[in-house]
Design an enzyme around this catalytic site. Structure first.
Site, PDB file in Angstrom:
ATOM      1  CE  LYS A   1      37.841  44.363  40.269  1.00 35.25           C
ATOM      2  NZ  LYS A   1      38.527  43.487  41.253  1.00 35.25           N
TER       3      LYS A   1
ATOM      4  CB  THR B   1      40.161  40.719  38.894  1.00 32.47           C
ATOM      5  OG1 THR B   1      40.581  42.008  39.347  1.00 32.47           O
ATOM      6  CG2 THR B   1      39.285  40.108  39.960  1.00 32.47           C
TER       7      THR B   1
END
Length: 333
Positions: A189, A246
């Protein structure tokens, strides 16, 4: 002093300091290791970490130390050093703890090892766990509700030991024994967040960012399953949950790095000037290499690698958009 066994935290950056503050929220004693003597002095004297988490007034039950040996009193230690330095720091522990909770997200450059593999080699006496999920340090520090994955290599017996140590009313861990899945979600990620930052920096719109998150998640899933992770783990907090957070805010160091790249700033200059670590920049090259070695299509990750090498952002986006059309659920992206 609380009378309970203290909890150790290795690393006094923003995330390590926030975790220490969360652990101390019920009065528990916390030993926070920092490399810099000046930072140790500041935390103990002023209850502040002006360098990494200036907004937080730290609890009185947190004691900072520059001596790793002081953590020998802790049966549970959270390791929150940058991923590329984790091995060296753990090798320096005079007495590794019974339970070592790894909170760094990344893949070791040069070796391709996940953090659990690094820890097992550096501190074989410890039983490891992975703490990962959608977590901004400043929110955890002030007690905003947060949920994370706690992946225990020691299974439910280890979970029963460390979940009560870590859980707080506003910090809720969820159990899994899929250590690989928890690690891969956190590492991949970060790379995808750089790509989403580029989309923002180029002002390509919300549609493009949502599409990139979805296609990036497909890359995460392919990579994770090839390395033995479970799909349901990657669909949870440590995978999809962390990815969405994120990829959506400049509070993410990785997203901010990508945004600056999209705005035309030099990758070399950005990496040289950044005081805090954007782990995705270190992970992208080794992730791309591992994907190629396993025959896994990860065009977004590969694009980030090229961006960090100096390729123009608009050229990279044009190449991604001109890839051959195919079915969404087809084996190749």
């Amino acid at each position: 002093m609380s009378g309970q066994t203290p909890v150790g935290v290795i690393g006094a950056g923003a995330w390590g300091t926030a975790l220490a503050q969360m652990l101390a929220s019920d009065g528990r004693d916390v030993l926070l290791w920092a490399r810099e003597a000046a930072l140790v002095e500041e935390i103990n004297a002023t209850r502040r970490n002006s360098l990494y988490l200036p907004s937080a007034e730290l609890a009185s039950s947190i004691r900072a130390t520059a001596t790793l040996g002081d953590l020998s009193a802790c049966s549970t230690v959270l390791a929150v050093t940058p991923a590329q330095h984790l091995g060296k720091v753990l090798e320096s522990l005079p007495q590794p703890p019974r339970d070592l909770v790894l909170c760094s997200k990344g893949i070791e450059a040069g070796t391709g090892r996940l953090m659990n593999e690094v820890a097992v080699a550096a501190a074989p006496e410890s039983e490891t766990a992975i703490l990962s999920g959608p977590t901004f340090a400043h929110e955890v520090a002030v007690g905003l509700p947060t949920a994370v994955t706690l992946a225990c290599s020691g299974g439910e017996a280890q979970w029963d030991r460390i979940a009560p140590v870590i859980a707080r009313p506003s910090f809720r861990p969820y159990y899994t024994d899929d250590v690989t899945g928890a690690e891969i979600g956190g590492a991949v990620k970060n790379v995808l967040a750089i790509a989403c930052g580029v989309v923002d920096g180029l002002q390509l719109g919300q549609n493009a960012r949502a599409a990139l998150i979805a296609r990036g998640y497909a890359e995460m899933l392919r990579f994770g399953e090839a390395l033995g992770a479970r799909a349901e783990t990657l669909a949870g907090l440590c995978g999809l949950g962390d990815l969405v957070l994120t990829c959506s805010s400049t509070s993410s160091r990785n997203f901010s790095l990508g945004k600056a790249l999209g705005e035309g700033q030099s990758a070399e200059a950005l990496m040289a000037d950044r005081r805090t670590v954007a782990e995705g920049a270190h992970t992208a090259p080794v992730l791309t290499e591992l994907a190629a070695r396993h025959g896994i299509a990860m065009p977004i990750a590969a694009a980030v690698y090229r961006l960090l090498g100096g390729a123009p952002a608009r050229d990279i986006v044009s190449e991604l958009l001109s890839r051959p059309l195919r079915a969404e659920q087809e084996g190749l992206a």
